[in-house]
Design a protein around this motif. Sequence first.
Motif, PDB file in Angstrom:
ATOM      1  N   LEU A 186      -3.652  -5.196   1.730  1.00 13.28           N
ATOM      2  CA  LEU A 186      -3.965  -5.833   0.446  1.00 13.28           C
ATOM      3  C   LEU A 186      -5.343  -6.486   0.486  1.00 13.28           C
ATOM      4  O   LEU A 186      -6.142  -6.361  -0.453  1.00 13.28           O
ATOM      5  N   ALA A 187      -5.606  -7.218   1.567  1.00  6.26           N
ATOM      6  CA  ALA A 187      -6.885  -7.915   1.695  1.00  6.26           C
ATOM      7  C   ALA A 187      -8.045  -6.930   1.683  1.00  6.26           C
ATOM      8  O   ALA A 187      -9.079  -7.169   1.022  1.00  6.26           O
ATOM      9  N   GLU A 188      -7.903  -5.820   2.395  1.00  3.58           N
ATOM     10  CA  GLU A 188      -8.984  -4.840   2.461  1.00  3.58           C
ATOM     11  C   GLU A 188      -9.130  -4.090   1.131  1.00  3.58           C
ATOM     12  O   GLU A 188     -10.246  -3.809   0.685  1.00  3.58           O
ATOM     13  N   ARG A 189      -8.010  -3.775   0.501  1.00  5.39           N
ATOM     14  CA  ARG A 189      -8.073  -3.003  -0.742  1.00  5.39           C
ATOM     15  C   ARG A 189      -8.783  -3.784  -1.843  1.00  5.39           C
ATOM     16  O   ARG A 189      -9.568  -3.204  -2.614  1.00  5.39           O
ATOM     17  N   PHE A 190      -8.514  -5.077  -1.940  1.00  6.04           N
ATOM     18  CA  PHE A 190      -9.065  -5.855  -3.053  1.00  6.04           C
ATOM     19  C   PHE A 190     -10.156  -6.839  -2.622  1.00  6.04           C
ATOM     20  O   PHE A 190     -10.663  -7.581  -3.457  1.00  6.04           O
ATOM     21  N   GLY A 191     -10.498  -6.859  -1.335  1.00  5.31           N
ATOM     22  CA  GLY A 191     -11.592  -7.709  -0.881  1.00  5.31           C
ATOM     23  C   GLY A 191     -11.313  -9.181  -1.072  1.00  5.31           C
ATOM     24  O   GLY A 191     -12.203  -9.934  -1.489  1.00  5.31           O
ATOM     25  N   CYS A 192     -10.099  -9.610  -0.762  1.00  5.36           N
ATOM     26  CA  CYS A 192      -9.733 -10.996  -1.039  1.00  5.36           C
ATOM     27  C   CYS A 192      -8.875 -11.566   0.087  1.00  5.36           C
ATOM     28  O   CYS A 192      -8.449 -10.860   1.002  1.00  5.36           O
ATOM     29  N   ILE A 193      -8.644 -12.871   0.010  1.00  8.67           N
ATOM     30  CA  ILE A 193      -7.730 -13.552   0.926  1.00  8.67           C
ATOM     31  C   ILE A 193      -6.314 -13.380   0.384  1.00  8.67           C
ATOM     32  O   ILE A 193      -6.089 -13.475  -0.825  1.00  8.67           O
ATOM     33  N   VAL A 194      -5.370 -13.148   1.284  1.00  2.00           N
ATOM     34  CA  VAL A 194      -3.982 -12.911   0.884  1.00  2.00           C
ATOM     35  C   VAL A 194      -3.058 -13.835   1.650  1.00  2.00           C
ATOM     36  O   VAL A 194      -3.178 -13.970   2.869  1.00  2.00           O
ATOM     37  N   ILE A 195      -2.156 -14.500   0.918  1.00  5.30           N
ATOM     38  CA  ILE A 195      -0.990 -15.130   1.549  1.00  5.30           C
ATOM     39  C   ILE A 195       0.217 -14.304   1.128  1.00  5.30           C
ATOM     40  O   ILE A 195       0.627 -14.327  -0.035  1.00  5.30           O
ATOM     41  N   ILE A 197     -15.154 -16.194  -4.435  1.00  6.11           N
ATOM     42  CA  ILE A 197     -13.978 -16.354  -3.582  1.00  6.11           C
ATOM     43  C   ILE A 197     -12.756 -15.941  -4.392  1.00  6.11           C
ATOM     44  O   ILE A 197     -12.540 -16.431  -5.507  1.00  6.11           O
ATOM     45  N   THR A 198     -11.953 -15.044  -3.832  1.00  2.68           N
ATOM     46  CA  THR A 198     -10.713 -14.630  -4.485  1.00  2.68           C
ATOM     47  C   THR A 198      -9.572 -14.737  -3.489  1.00  2.68           C
ATOM     48  O   THR A 198      -9.683 -14.244  -2.359  1.00  2.68           O
ATOM     49  N   ALA A 199      -8.494 -15.396  -3.888  1.00  2.88           N
ATOM     50  CA  ALA A 199      -7.288 -15.487  -3.069  1.00  2.88           C
ATOM     51  C   ALA A 199      -6.094 -15.093  -3.925  1.00  2.88           C
ATOM     52  O   ALA A 199      -6.081 -15.331  -5.133  1.00  2.88           O
ATOM     53  N   MET A 200      -5.097 -14.491  -3.302  1.00  7.10           N
ATOM     54  CA  MET A 200      -3.863 -14.164  -4.016  1.00  7.10           C
ATOM     55  C   MET A 200      -2.667 -14.587  -3.165  1.00  7.10           C
ATOM     56  O   MET A 200      -2.744 -14.622  -1.939  1.00  7.10           O
TER      57      MET A 200
END
Length: 515
Positions: free
Chosen positions: A413-422, A381-384
Amino acid sequence: MLQRVHFDHDHPLYNTAATRTLEAVGIAATGPHVLMQRAGAAIARLAVAIAPHARQIWVACGAGNNGGDGLEAAALLKNQGLNVCVSWLGSPQTAPQDTQRSWQKAIDGGVRFVDQVPDDLNEQDLCIDALLGIGLTAGDDARQPSQALLALLSVIRTTRATVLCVDLPSGLIADSGQLAPGFEHANASAATPGKRHTLSLLSLKPGLFTGAGRDEAGTVWLDDLDLSQGDLPPSSLLAGAPASQHRPHASHKGTWGDVAIVGGEGLRERGMGMTGAALLAATAALHAGAGRVMLAPLDADLLQLPGEQPEIMLRRFDMLELEKITVVCGCGGGNAVRNVLPDVLQRSQRLVLDADALNAIAAEAPLQALLKARSSHPLHITAMTPHPLEAAQLLDTNTATVQADRIAAAQKLAERFGCIVILKGSGSIIAAPHQTPCINPTGNARLATGGTGDVLAGLLGARIASMVTTHDHTELHANAFAETRKACWQHGLIADKWPEFSQLTASRLAQALTS
């Protein structure tokens, strides 16, 4: 049906293209002029409700169909015996057919058309902004507003009367919540002294809830004009209040997970101590209910913590079992965070990236590759939590481009790095791969102070740490997205409930968190 928009549940949001589709389907189903009549009736109903004692009602109408909605409402209000006058920028010869019919109804009903705006509008009176609606898009860069339009808009911005905007505040772009080129000056003066309302027709638009939209729109209402949205998928969601979390009696600290804060560059590195940011994140994780909170400062000289936080445990970075804990990395990390990021990105199973960790990743292609590689591990799980400048650096663009379409930037951003973004800001955007992006409706300018972003990162770390372990990666990532929404909502809600004349600092925000 006319209803005020409350935040107790999710609301579907539709961009301009989807709203145009709904409108076309509605016109095909009902015939010409019916939707405009329904819109006018909705405007008139709300006008009487929000300004029941108005001595006079001034309606500013544009040349298109938004102006037609205003003309229809003016005719209905006049028929109720109210004192109504209209400033219209159109003409019967060039107006769309439906607008022509509403203009004729207003003329036949005795509505006064005026060249000069009433100069005696007071707090009890009502101004209706029916100038543009969703008539502007991000592609209208070359379209400059006329001086006549700007003159009316200036009055709307400065009147003491209650303001009711039809569909959108004029000049606001429906999809992005940004003011269109040429409208910045007209809308940049102090917010309208009177109360401000927006009646969104057919659908709720994303721009009402993010960027400049929250200030421009005021209280938001919806009337779907008796049309169903059918199977049309929303372009985004307005996030509703999450369900309260129950903590079973038979739980223990291991149930709620371990959070490690990796950050806090010391004075030795550059003479710019930022250990307070890491401590704020740790405090937030603690008060948000993490089972254990560890702090691994990037300053070897930070050997003790303030006495009021004895629950936070100090660790050397090399003593952290990154694979078994939730890591929050970057808060106050400065340049020092670059030394630990390769390990953090490769070994952490659950990871929140903030602040200087994001700056370092944006600056170094190998770190970007490591971040992208995390998405190939189904249980990672990755979030930024970037602010607009950090997002711009990660996307190799500028802040203006990010702010011009915050939803698109967060999703990219979410698609580029495969992560959750706030993507933080007014109406923070929560995005993730394979999820409909959400706009968070809580929070206010009290959060515009140093350290509140560190608190959000620590809170998010605690939320992710508390997730039940599962080997179903689809369920795992859906749960992580839901916990991210909860964290963003909770963070903003504290600011919304904060006493009006009491300063909200990041440390007080962290201490106000409850699980």
